[in-house]
Scaffold this active site. Sequence first.
Site, PDB file in Angstrom:
ATOM      1  CG  ASP A 177      -9.691  -0.144   4.499  1.00  0.00           C
ATOM      2  OD1 ASP A 177      -9.529  -0.363   3.412  1.00  0.00           O
ATOM      3  OD2 ASP A 177      -8.882  -0.573   5.637  1.00  0.00           O
ATOM      4  CD  GLN A 206      -3.380  -4.855   6.231  1.00  0.00           C
ATOM      5  OE1 GLN A 206      -3.250  -3.702   5.713  1.00  0.00           O
ATOM      6  NE2 GLN A 206      -4.150  -5.819   6.166  1.00  0.00           N
ATOM      7  CE  LYS A 224      -3.750  -2.476   2.085  1.00  0.00           C
ATOM      8  NZ  LYS A 224      -4.482  -2.822   3.371  1.00  0.00           N
TER       9      LYS A 224
END
Length: 282
Positions: free
Chosen positions: A119, A96, A52
């Site tokens: 997200d 994460q 990422k």
Amino acid sequence: MSQIIDGKAIAAKIRGKITEQVATLIEKGITPGLAVVLVGDDPASRVYVSMKEKACQEVGIFSDEYKLHADTSEQDLLALIGRLNNDSKIHGILVQLPLPPQINTDLILESISPAKDVDGFHPYNVGRLVVGKPTFQPCTPYGVMVMLKEAGISLEGKEVVVVGRSNIVGKPVAFMCLAQHATVTLCHSRTRDLADKVRSADIVIAAVGKPEMIKGDWIKEGAVVIDVGVNRVGEKKLVGDVEFAEASKRASAITPVPGGVGPMTITMLLYNTLESARRSAE
Ligand code: NDP
């Protein structure tokens, strides 16, 4: 033979556009910023986080990494997220997953400001998606929708069968298809006659996590197959949830694994971060 929907090529095209739009925003004095928070040292999570960050660098997005010990307390993580919520350089916050067991994942996801939830996991953004007014859409299902669009596949009036009902893939992709006027069947581990459901589909979206469990001969002649599954078989080989070799003889279009949905996920994360930075300028 079916059309192969090339996720790598579609992702590269979209990342090219993102790079241009990031540069335009930087000229206006706003550098899109993404904070990536990793708790513990799960090897797969470390790989995802570094992918990422590399992707951010490539398109000109500023990324700030926070690597915390596996024994970090929930309070400390909440305090970090509170600071990032108030940091004007940061437009997106990504925690994460999975988190270590002492930390309540739902509490953490709900502590991220919905305006920085790139997200798309915060219940506010989930709710917006369900009522048909999306703000941030979760990256993997969003990537699936972009792939279908880029491949010229319309969903209107189609029978879509989604296999898998997770909050990160199956459920959101079902709502996204509904918003595009498909008739959606959402299947899961207790679904009876899964093969029959799949046989009725004009478009099959598989997000199960079981290697090749959807058999090629379940695919209707001319159907479209989107395979989200990523399953490691043996040392190096990756396969999807669909039996690709057989399915591709019947499908009109199909995504490969790897090189299908995979590259789209990070692309949509970059897109959401850019969007968030743009909104901050409005
Ligand atoms: P989850 O494990 O959270 O969900 C799996 C779903 O599959 C569940 O809803 C489960 O049903 C259902 N399921 C399990 N067994 C069966 C069965 N025999 N028949 C029908 N349904 C079944 O997985 P995720 O949604 O997180 O991920 C799914 C796959 O997608 C994985 O391979 C993952 O690696 C991949 N993935 C890929 C991404 C990418 O970027 N390409 C990103 C995210 C995921 P139930 O709810 O009843 O338990």
